[in-house]
Design an enzyme around this catalytic site. Structure first.
Site, PDB file in Angstrom:
ATOM      1  N   HIS A   1      -4.809   5.901   4.769  1.00 36.31           N
ATOM      2  CA  HIS A   1      -3.865   6.406   5.767  1.00 36.31           C
ATOM      3  C   HIS A   1      -2.418   6.326   5.290  1.00 36.31           C
ATOM      4  CE1 HIS A   1      -3.247   2.126   6.976  1.00 36.31           C
ATOM      5  NE2 HIS A   1      -2.087   2.579   7.431  1.00 36.31           N
TER       6      HIS A   1
ATOM      7  N   ASP B   1     -11.009   3.405   5.064  1.00 39.53           N
ATOM      8  CA  ASP B   1      -9.557   3.525   4.824  1.00 39.53           C
ATOM      9  C   ASP B   1      -9.229   3.002   3.418  1.00 39.53           C
ATOM     10  OD1 ASP B   1      -6.888   3.933   5.129  1.00 39.53           O
ATOM     11  OD2 ASP B   1      -6.567   2.269   6.543  1.00 39.53           O
TER      12      ASP B   1
ATOM     13  N   SER C   1       0.542  -1.936   5.000  1.00 37.16           N
ATOM     14  CA  SER C   1      -0.693  -1.177   4.848  1.00 37.16           C
ATOM     15  C   SER C   1      -0.927  -0.777   3.402  1.00 37.16           C
ATOM     16  CB  SER C   1      -0.634   0.092   5.697  1.00 37.16           C
ATOM     17  OG  SER C   1      -0.717  -0.266   7.048  1.00 37.16           O
TER      18      SER C   1
END
Ligand SMILES: *[C@@H]1O[C@H](CO)[C@@H](O)[C@H](O)[C@H]1NC(C)=O
Ligand SMILES: *[C@@H]1O[C@H](CO)[C@@H](O)[C@H](O)[C@H]1NC(C)=O
Ligand SMILES: *[C@@H]1O[C@H](CO)[C@@H](O)[C@H](O)[C@H]1NC(C)=O
Ligand SMILES: *[C@@H]1O[C@H](CO)[C@@H](O)[C@H](O)[C@H]1NC(C)=O
Ligand SMILES: [Ca+2]
Ligand SMILES: [Ca+2]
Ligand SMILES: [Ca+2]
Length: 665
Positions: free
Chosen positions: A470, A514, A608
């Site tokens: 992402h 992910d 992230s």
């Protein structure tokens, strides 16, 4: 004019021919004049010496003979400065013995008187003779044997059996002979000790189809010292040398395989009365030896072969003959004792091992030997890499480089792979909790991407990094930064991507799969501050973090709406229940939940894509390297909320995909 010349010639001739004569001061014995300066010079021809005898001396006396003087030079060396009166006895005992020239030398007298004489002085009178020099006695003449003196010279001569060398002094033994058939060789001087300074060459021949065989009989005594030969005997054929031999042990029978042979004997000038030897030589039917060629063996194996015998010659292992790269040939023994076919067996050459591509691999040897049985060793030029595969290869008989376990270099080149999961921490640090600043080199695999979304990534080798899908989705090219703990570090390393590969199963909105791989456009320069983390070895069948605490790191948010300039890290543990129970999204087996609500540690937006590793940073060792267990994926809308938890991609679920993707790209 002509008359004058003839006259001069006559004078100089008669001077050189006169073998004796008188020299005296002018006016002797009535008395000498004042202001006189006269010099006489008498020389001996070569091989002769001149002796001068002073018979009378009466001159004015003065200190250092300053006033009047008779100066005597022998061979141009000032020898006496005389004045006053001297008795005949004094002259004979102290002066005359020194007045002899060398061979071919001269004696000069210089008579000087000043402006006055207080009384009358008679002057001096001397007699000279020229006589032969007896070189045999007087000089250091070295005739090897005999010295003969004669008028004006000398000569050397030798005992019977010797001849005088060109130097006219050394006596050498004459023993150069050619012989045919059978016979016996003895040395000059035999019976009895052999001559010194001998250089003998006996050239022996027998009928065609025969060879010469030698046997030493009786005494063998040739001078040796400290195991080396002072004197020696040697037997030479066209293809082989036997000897040199010396000492007291006779060599065994010598079969020469040659029709023509030279026996050489040498003795030095040192005569130790050695007895020499008796050498019997005979013809024998010709044979060939088994030495057909070097580095080969012969079938059938025998010591000698008869004329007409055929053998198979095979190069020893690792040797071949060229052309055409063969190992075996046939050869026939000929009547001259030679084999009709001879090839040279040369070692196989493997050539330099060639790497399929230029990288960090080099040979340890600067100039490797590449022939049969030689070794080469491969190493990596950088300490941040290790060699995987065989390092050492040996050139084998087929011309291939082969490792000890039998792998050929061309099919199994060793590779240099980055060392993973190692930091430059020298000792395990204590436990640090919650948003600590990392030191440079402490989490060297941590990468940062700034645009378009801030996020993290982990370097997994020198070309690839792993991040969350992402973070980088929908982008063609990105720039990552590494080798820094301060986002504003001007020495940070910049890495442009070549490929961005999102996992094909990535699904929003629940962040299943992910994970994404990023290939950098060139090899990342590894160093203490930038090096990869290891992937997990295999899938665990229990908790992902194996019950351990691990470390999450990133340049992400420290508070709502804020991002960090520095690389921060904190220690977290895996939750199976409790805080993770309540969630708004669908949890899959590709995620795990972790955090640390006791110590308020959490990951946040901007972290992230970054790593979760075990063991905890500061607790790794060389033999338990850091392994990447999770990728920061998603969490509650407000990070650092009272639950302090986040969701992470399970890296161990993607090992095959990672391997395949890197291989195919
Ligand atoms: C005598 O003559 C020689 C050469 O003829 C010269 O060298 C020397 O100085 C002279 N001696 C004196 C005292 O004049
Ligand atoms: C050696 O001796 C031989 C004969 O015995 C003679 O012909 C030859 O000239 C001699 N060589 C020398 C160098 O004296
Ligand atoms: C090559 O290596 C082997 C051991 O692997 C050794 O026995 C041999 O002597 C080496 N050869 C040379 C030429 O050093
Ligand atoms: C680790 O590497 C960094 C970067 O080269 C260096 O500044 C630091 O001093 C190193 N630390 C240790 C303990 O070697
Ligand atoms: Ca005087
Ligand atoms: Ca003489
Ligand atoms: Ca000797």
């Amino acid at each position: 004019m002509i008359k004058y010349c003839v006259c001069l010639l006559f004078v100089s001739l008669s001077e050189s021919l006169s073998l004796s004569g008188w020299i005296q001061s002018p006016g002797y014995p009535q008395g000498y004049e004042i202001d006189t300066n006269i010099t006489w010079r008498r020389c001996a021809p070569p091989g002769h010496a001149l002796s001068l005898t002073l018979l009378h001396l009466d001159m004015e006396d003065s200190i250092d003979c300053e006033n009047d003087a008779l100066k005597v030079f022998v061979d141009s060396v000032p020898t006496f400065n005389l004045c006053g009166r001297m008795t005949m006895e004094h002259l004979q005992s102290s002066i005359n013995p020194s007045l002899q020239s060398s061979s071919g030398g001269c004696v000069s007298l210089s008579f000087q008187s000043d402006y006055s004489n207080t009384e009358r002085h008679t002057g001096f009178r001397a007699f000279y003779t020229i006589h032969d020099v007896d070189e045999c006695w007087e000089n250091d003449i070295e005739c090897s044997h005999f010295c003969h003196n004669h008028m004006g010279g000398y000569s050397c001569s030798c005992k019977p059996g010797y001849f005088l060398d060109k130097d006219q002094h050394t006596c050498r033994a004459n023993c150069t002979e050619e012989r045919f058939g059978e016979g016996v060789l003895t040395l000059p001087g035999s019976p009895g000790p052999y001559f010194e300074n001998a250089d003998c060459s006996f050239k022996l021949s027998v009928d065609e189809g025969n060879q010469i065989v030698f046997t030493f009989t009786g005494v063998f005594d040739v001078e040796s010292r400290n195991g080396g030969c002072r004197d020696y005997v040697m037997i030479k054929t066209e293809s082989e040398d036997f000897g040199p031999y010396c000492g007291n042990k006779a060599p065994p029978e010598i079969i020469t395989s040659a029709q023509h042979v030279e026996v050489i004997f040498h003795s030095d000038q040192n005569d130790k009365a050695n007895q020499g030897f008796t050498l019997v030589y005979k013809p024998k039917l010709m044979e060939c030896t088994r030495k057909v060629t070097q580095k080969a063996f012969v079938v059938p194996p025998k010591d000698r072969y008869e004329v007409g015998d055929v053998v198979t010659v095979q190069c020893v292992t690792g040797h071949i003959w060229n052309p055409p790269d063969k190992k075996i040939f046939e050869s026939t023994c000929q009547s001259d004792g030679k084999w009709d076919t001879i090839h040279f067996c040369e070692p196989v050459d493997c050539g330099n091992p060639e790497f399929s591509k230029a990288d960090l691999r080099v040979l340890t040897e600067m100039f490797p030997s590449t022939s049969f049985s030689q070794n080469v060793t491969v190493k990596c030029t950088s300490e941040f890499y290790q060699l995987v595969g065989n390092a050492k290869f040996t050139c084998d008989a087929t011309g291939e480089w082969v490792s000890e376990d039998g792998q050929t270099f061309s099919l199994n080149e060793p590779q240099c792979v980055p060392v993973c999961g190692v930091t430059n921490e020298t000792s395990a640090g204590g436990r640090v909790f919650g948003g600590q600043k990392a030191e440079l080199g402490q989490i060297p695999w941590q990468l940062l991407v700034r645009k378009p979304n801030r996020g993290g990534a982990s370097l997994i080798n020198d070309r690839w990094a792993l991040t969350a899908a992402h973070v980088i989705k929908d982008h063609q090219q990105l720039v990552f930064y590494g080798g820094m703990v301060d986002g504003q570090d001007t020495n940070k390393i910049e890495m442009k991507t070549e490929k961005i590969i999102i996992h094909p199963g990535y699904k929003e909105p629940n962040f299943n799969n992910d994970i994404a791989l990023v290939k950098m456009s060139s090899r990342v320069p590894l160093s203490e501050k930038l090096r990869p983390v290891c992937l997990p070895d295999k899938k665990t069948n229990g908790p992902v973090m194996e019950g351990q605490m691990g470390t999450v790191s990133g340049f992400g948010g420290v508070a709502v709406g804020q991002i960090s300039q520095y690389l921060l890290y904190g220690h977290i543990k895996e939750y199976s229940e409790g805080p993770c129970f309540k969630t708004d999204l669908v949890i899959t087996d590709n995620m795990f939940c972790a955090g640390n609500y006791e110590e308020s540690v959490d990951s946040c937006k901007g972290d992230s894509g970054g790593p979760v590793v075990i063991p905890m940073v500061g607790e790794g060792f060389l033999n338990t390297p850091y392994r990447l267990k999770g990728i920061v994926s998603w969490g509650p809308k407000i990070c650092g909320n009272k639950d302090y938890k986040g969701y992470y991609t399970k890296v161990e679920n993607y090992l095959d995909w990672i391997r395949e993707t890197m291989k195919n790209n």
